[in-house]
Design a protein around this motif. Structure first.
Motif, PDB file in Angstrom:
ATOM      1  N   GLY A  48      -8.031   7.552   4.854  1.00  0.00           N
ATOM      2  CA  GLY A  48      -9.362   8.201   5.399  1.00  0.00           C
ATOM      3  C   GLY A  48      -9.413   9.773   6.132  1.00  0.00           C
ATOM      4  O   GLY A  48     -10.230  10.233   6.745  1.00  0.00           O
ATOM      5  N   TYR A  49      -8.013  10.063   6.327  1.00  0.00           N
ATOM      6  CA  TYR A  49      -7.979  11.441   6.939  1.00  0.00           C
ATOM      7  C   TYR A  49      -7.405  12.583   6.039  1.00  0.00           C
ATOM      8  O   TYR A  49      -6.645  12.255   4.689  1.00  0.00           O
ATOM      9  N   SER A  50      -7.685  13.572   5.995  1.00  0.00           N
ATOM     10  CA  SER A  50      -7.031  14.812   5.265  1.00  0.00           C
ATOM     11  C   SER A  50      -5.582  15.137   5.541  1.00  0.00           C
ATOM     12  O   SER A  50      -5.351  14.844   6.737  1.00  0.00           O
ATOM     13  N   PRO A  51      -4.593  15.715   4.790  1.00  0.00           N
ATOM     14  CA  PRO A  51      -3.296  16.009   5.447  1.00  0.00           C
ATOM     15  C   PRO A  51      -3.490  17.099   6.529  1.00  0.00           C
ATOM     16  O   PRO A  51      -2.632  16.834   7.340  1.00  0.00           O
ATOM     17  N   GLU A  52      -4.531  17.917   6.580  1.00  0.00           N
ATOM     18  CA  GLU A  52      -4.540  18.920   7.641  1.00  0.00           C
ATOM     19  C   GLU A  52      -4.862  17.969   9.084  1.00  0.00           C
ATOM     20  O   GLU A  52      -4.412  18.469  10.135  1.00  0.00           O
ATOM     21  N   GLU A  53      -5.627  17.246   8.942  1.00  0.00           N
ATOM     22  CA  GLU A  53      -6.088  16.239  10.127  1.00  0.00           C
ATOM     23  C   GLU A  53      -4.707  15.458  10.655  1.00  0.00           C
ATOM     24  O   GLU A  53      -4.557  15.497  11.954  1.00  0.00           O
ATOM     25  N   LEU A  54      -3.712  15.242   9.846  1.00  0.00           N
ATOM     26  CA  LEU A  54      -2.755  14.381  10.438  1.00  0.00           C
ATOM     27  C   LEU A  54      -1.380  15.370  10.640  1.00  0.00           C
ATOM     28  O   LEU A  54      -0.704  14.711  11.465  1.00  0.00           O
ATOM     29  N   THR A  55      -1.467  16.467   9.963  1.00  0.00           N
ATOM     30  CA  THR A  55      -0.352  17.227  10.196  1.00  0.00           C
ATOM     31  C   THR A  55      -0.078  17.564  11.772  1.00  0.00           C
ATOM     32  O   THR A  55      -1.115  18.036  12.150  1.00  0.00           O
ATOM     33  N   GLY A  56       0.981  17.514  12.421  1.00  0.00           N
ATOM     34  CA  GLY A  56       0.959  17.772  13.628  1.00  0.00           C
ATOM     35  C   GLY A  56       0.746  16.565  14.626  1.00  0.00           C
ATOM     36  O   GLY A  56       0.782  16.816  16.014  1.00  0.00           O
ATOM     37  N   THR A  57       0.252  15.604  14.282  1.00  0.00           N
ATOM     38  CA  THR A  57      -0.166  14.293  14.937  1.00  0.00           C
ATOM     39  C   THR A  57       0.983  13.473  15.173  1.00  0.00           C
ATOM     40  O   THR A  57       1.772  13.055  14.359  1.00  0.00           O
ATOM     41  N   PRO A  58       1.352  12.628  16.294  1.00  0.00           N
ATOM     42  CA  PRO A  58       2.287  11.689  16.395  1.00  0.00           C
ATOM     43  C   PRO A  58       1.912  10.525  15.466  1.00  0.00           C
ATOM     44  O   PRO A  58       0.843  10.010  15.830  1.00  0.00           O
ATOM     45  N   ILE A  59       2.900   9.952  14.966  1.00  0.00           N
ATOM     46  CA  ILE A  59       2.555   8.975  14.082  1.00  0.00           C
ATOM     47  C   ILE A  59       2.241   7.634  15.007  1.00  0.00           C
ATOM     48  O   ILE A  59       1.473   6.702  14.470  1.00  0.00           O
ATOM     49  N   PHE A  60       2.796   7.653  15.994  1.00  0.00           N
ATOM     50  CA  PHE A  60       2.512   6.501  16.961  1.00  0.00           C
ATOM     51  C   PHE A  60       1.104   6.428  17.345  1.00  0.00           C
ATOM     52  O   PHE A  60       0.772   5.131  17.736  1.00  0.00           O
ATOM     53  N   THR A  61       0.182   7.404  17.190  1.00  0.00           N
ATOM     54  CA  THR A  61      -1.405   7.286  17.810  1.00  0.00           C
ATOM     55  C   THR A  61      -1.979   6.617  16.752  1.00  0.00           C
ATOM     56  O   THR A  61      -3.100   6.070  16.859  1.00  0.00           O
ATOM     57  N   LEU A  62      -1.303   6.421  15.549  1.00  0.00           N
ATOM     58  CA  LEU A  62      -1.982   5.821  14.289  1.00  0.00           C
ATOM     59  C   LEU A  62      -1.648   4.224  14.287  1.00  0.00           C
ATOM     60  O   LEU A  62      -2.305   3.475  13.517  1.00  0.00           O
ATOM     61  N   PRO A 116      -0.274  -4.831  18.817  1.00  0.00           N
ATOM     62  CA  PRO A 116       0.929  -4.405  19.437  1.00  0.00           C
ATOM     63  C   PRO A 116       2.146  -3.890  18.826  1.00  0.00           C
ATOM     64  O   PRO A 116       3.218  -4.116  19.465  1.00  0.00           O
ATOM     65  N   ALA A 117       1.911  -3.445  17.469  1.00  0.00           N
ATOM     66  CA  ALA A 117       2.951  -3.145  16.708  1.00  0.00           C
ATOM     67  C   ALA A 117       3.673  -1.794  17.087  1.00  0.00           C
ATOM     68  O   ALA A 117       4.530  -1.370  16.911  1.00  0.00           O
ATOM     69  N   ARG A 118       2.756  -1.043  17.973  1.00  0.00           N
ATOM     70  CA  ARG A 118       3.242   0.528  18.148  1.00  0.00           C
ATOM     71  C   ARG A 118       4.335   0.401  19.147  1.00  0.00           C
ATOM     72  O   ARG A 118       5.276   1.476  18.613  1.00  0.00           O
ATOM     73  N   GLU A 119       4.599  -0.138  20.252  1.00  0.00           N
ATOM     74  CA  GLU A 119       6.079   0.058  20.942  1.00  0.00           C
ATOM     75  C   GLU A 119       7.093  -0.329  20.105  1.00  0.00           C
ATOM     76  O   GLU A 119       8.258   0.174  20.041  1.00  0.00           O
ATOM     77  N   LYS A 120       6.731  -1.660  19.347  1.00  0.00           N
ATOM     78  CA  LYS A 120       7.973  -2.073  18.373  1.00  0.00           C
ATOM     79  C   LYS A 120       8.616  -0.889  17.190  1.00  0.00           C
ATOM     80  O   LYS A 120       9.715  -0.645  17.021  1.00  0.00           O
ATOM     81  N   PHE A 121       7.453  -0.316  16.852  1.00  0.00           N
ATOM     82  CA  PHE A 121       7.832   0.612  15.855  1.00  0.00           C
ATOM     83  C   PHE A 121       8.330   1.858  16.461  1.00  0.00           C
ATOM     84  O   PHE A 121       9.693   2.433  16.001  1.00  0.00           O
ATOM     85  N   ARG A 122       8.051   2.175  17.711  1.00  0.00           N
ATOM     86  CA  ARG A 122       8.645   3.490  18.401  1.00  0.00           C
ATOM     87  C   ARG A 122      10.231   3.133  18.786  1.00  0.00           C
ATOM     88  O   ARG A 122      11.024   3.998  18.733  1.00  0.00           O
ATOM     89  N   GLU A 123      10.406   1.593  19.101  1.00  0.00           N
ATOM     90  CA  GLU A 123      11.833   1.491  19.478  1.00  0.00           C
ATOM     91  C   GLU A 123      12.708   1.428  17.972  1.00  0.00           C
ATOM     92  O   GLU A 123      13.641   1.863  18.029  1.00  0.00           O
ATOM     93  N   SER A 124      12.081   1.154  16.765  1.00  0.00           N
ATOM     94  CA  SER A 124      12.773   1.045  15.540  1.00  0.00           C
ATOM     95  C   SER A 124      12.835   2.528  15.269  1.00  0.00           C
ATOM     96  O   SER A 124      14.210   2.987  14.577  1.00  0.00           O
ATOM     97  N   PHE A 125      11.819   3.331  15.279  1.00  0.00           N
ATOM     98  CA  PHE A 125      12.146   4.913  15.175  1.00  0.00           C
ATOM     99  C   PHE A 125      13.224   5.561  16.060  1.00  0.00           C
ATOM    100  O   PHE A 125      14.021   6.538  15.495  1.00  0.00           O
ATOM    101  N   LEU A 126      13.311   5.228  17.316  1.00  0.00           N
ATOM    102  CA  LEU A 126      14.078   5.738  18.372  1.00  0.00           C
ATOM    103  C   LEU A 126      15.678   5.437  17.745  1.00  0.00           C
ATOM    104  O   LEU A 126      16.599   6.151  17.764  1.00  0.00           O
ATOM    105  N   LEU A 132       3.638  -1.646   8.542  1.00  0.00           N
ATOM    106  CA  LEU A 132       2.558  -1.272   9.854  1.00  0.00           C
ATOM    107  C   LEU A 132       1.201  -1.386   9.816  1.00  0.00           C
ATOM    108  O   LEU A 132       0.815  -0.950   8.566  1.00  0.00           O
ATOM    109  N   PRO A 133       0.807  -1.931  10.775  1.00  0.00           N
ATOM    110  CA  PRO A 133      -0.803  -1.744  10.949  1.00  0.00           C
ATOM    111  C   PRO A 133      -1.369  -0.399  11.409  1.00  0.00           C
ATOM    112  O   PRO A 133      -1.012   0.026  12.437  1.00  0.00           O
ATOM    113  N   LEU A 134      -1.922   0.452  10.402  1.00  0.00           N
ATOM    114  CA  LEU A 134      -2.284   1.633  10.850  1.00  0.00           C
ATOM    115  C   LEU A 134      -3.682   1.858  10.940  1.00  0.00           C
ATOM    116  O   LEU A 134      -4.475   1.027  10.182  1.00  0.00           O
TER     117      LEU A 134
END
Length: 450
Positions: A201-215, A219-229, A243-245
């Motif tokens: 439901g977002y346009s590419p312009e809305e998401l470009t420049g956004t940190p993926i973690f905010t989407l 509780p999956a956010r911190e686990k994904f951050r660890e996997s990313f790093l 991932l639940p976005l």
């Protein structure tokens, strides 16, 4: 780049060939083979592969562009650099039109000239490898469904155009129902395809420049951050992450993530690129299936709990008549244990040999959907003794197909003993009274019983 780059250097001037080989192999991270002509180079290419080809233009028998055409026809998109003293504009245009990655003119100081050549080779190889990696990541998803297989065919058919133009690449990824994306090393969205409109439901312009973690929902956010790093540190792909976005309307969308790391020319991680697929519907189907399986197991547990309370033998078999379940009464009467049952017991091994064919016939009728009547058999206990039973059975059906049989077996030893005693008594009365009249026998039997 972490690996040494294998180069084939083609030039009819021996002194220039050797000078180029020496420079490129000295501290530049290259492994160089040489050839004195296009024909000799084609023979070498038939025996091994190279990361890049450097070729002179003016050579006897076959010039550099003719050689380029043969390379493209036989070996596809291997990076090709034309390194020549001929600087005519027509030669440059013809070379580029035939798929030459870079055109570099000879002349001047040798050191800066070969340093520039080495830079062009690295640039061409890096671009080629990045393109191959991206196609590989997309291929993992595309093979899973017919729709994406068709898109993979489309990508393969347009691969040459994809290498030459970013516009061609954009045309392909924007038609995908999956989201194509790129993140930098901090997790900021650098690129996202138009499929994000339908999926999130977002346009590419809305998401470009956004940190993926905010989407990503907790509780999956911190686990994904660890996997990313961790992926950034180890240069490993983020594969098969669910991932639940957060959708723009607030609901949760479960995405299946597959990706590969983005590396710069020196092999340093610069982020990730990959594909995200909406599997919310599939996840709900899996949860419903698990719920149904749990309900089925609970139902089976209740059935077996009740079956163990019955005084009759209760059983289930597969279509090969191997026992898959027996209640406690059956195990007790037959002298069997759960361990015996786990090893697999064919029903026929418990049936009197003279009656086995009747049981096979009953099984064939059941598989054909013919409802049979109760049948009498003689069962053999583990200790070898036999006793008569009456068997009631019915087919087990799943999805319209018979997968086995279940039923109840009643020990009729007592009834058989009574019938035999009655039969003996009747014969005795006939012999004593000398009459076969049913009324007379009944009268004598009543007198005897009283």
């Amino acid at each position: 780049m972490p690996d040494r780059i294998a180069i084939l250097y083609v030039d009819d001037e021996e002194s220039l060939r050797e000078l180029g080989k020496t420079f490129l192999e000295t501290g530049q991270g290259f492994c160089v083979d040489t050839a004195a002509s296009a024909a000799a180079a084609l023979e070498v290419l038939a025996t091994r592969t190279y990361d890049a080809i450097i070729s002179d233009y003016q050579m006897p028998e076959q010039n550099g562009i003719e050689f380029l055409k043969q390379v493209r026809a036989r070996y596809g998109d291997v990076p090709f650099i034309l390194f020549t003293g001929r600087g005519r504009e027509a030669v440059v245009i013809e070379a580029i039109n035939n798929g030459c990655d870079f055109y570099l003119q000879k002349g001047g100081e040798a050191a800066p000239q070969f340093a520039e050549l080495a830079h062009k080779v690295r640039q061409a190889v890096s671009r080629h490898r990045a393109l191959v990696e991206l196609q590989a990541a997309y291929g993992k998803i595309a093979r899973s469904e017919e729709q994406l297989r068709r898109q993979l065919d489309e990508i393969s058919a347009q691969r040459e155009a994809l290498k030459k133009s970013e516009e061609s690449f954009q045309d392909i990824v924007e038609t995908s129902p999956d989201i194509i994306w790129e993140l930098d090393e901090a997790g900021t969205i650098m690129y996202v395809s138009g499929a994000c409109r339908d999926v999130l439901g977002y346009s590419p312009e809305e998401l470009t420049g956004t940190p993926i973690f905010t989407l990503v929902n907790e509780p999956a956010r911190e686990k994904f951050r660890e996997s990313f790093l961790h992926g950034n540190r180890t240069k490993k792909e983020l594969r098969e992450l669910d991932l639940p976005l957060r959708h723009s309307n607030g609901r949760s969308v479960v995405m299946e993530i597959r990706s590969i790391p983005r590396l710069d020319a020196h092999g340093r991680p610069t982020g990730f690129r990959g594909v995200a697929r909406d599997i919310t519907g599939r996840r709900k189907e899996e949860e419903e299936r698990q719920k149904n399986e749990l309900a089925l197991r609970e139902s089976e547990a209740r059935f077996r709990g009740l079956a163990d309370l019955l005084p009759q033998m209760v059983f289930e078999t597969d279509t090969d008549l191997k026992i898959t379940y027996a209640n406690e009464q059956a195990l007790t009467l037959l002298g069997l244990s759960r361990d015996d049952l786990a090893q697999g017991i064919p029903v026929l091994s418990l049936i009197d040999p003279s009656e086995q064919e009747r049981m096979k016939e009953a099984a064939r009728e059941g598989l054909a959907g013919i409802t049979g009547q109760p049948r009498e058999y003689r069962l053999t206990k583990k200790d070898g003794t036999r006793f008569p039973v009456l068997c009631y059975s019915t087919p087990i059906s799943q999805n319209g197909r018979v997968v086995g049989f279940r039923g109840i077996v009643i020990d009729i030893s007592g009834r058989k003993h009574t019938e035999e005693a009655l039969h003996t008594l009747v014969h005795s009365l006939v012999g004593t009274t000398g009459t076969r009249s049913l009324a007379a026998i009944t009268q004598h039997l009543a007198t005897w019983l009283s």
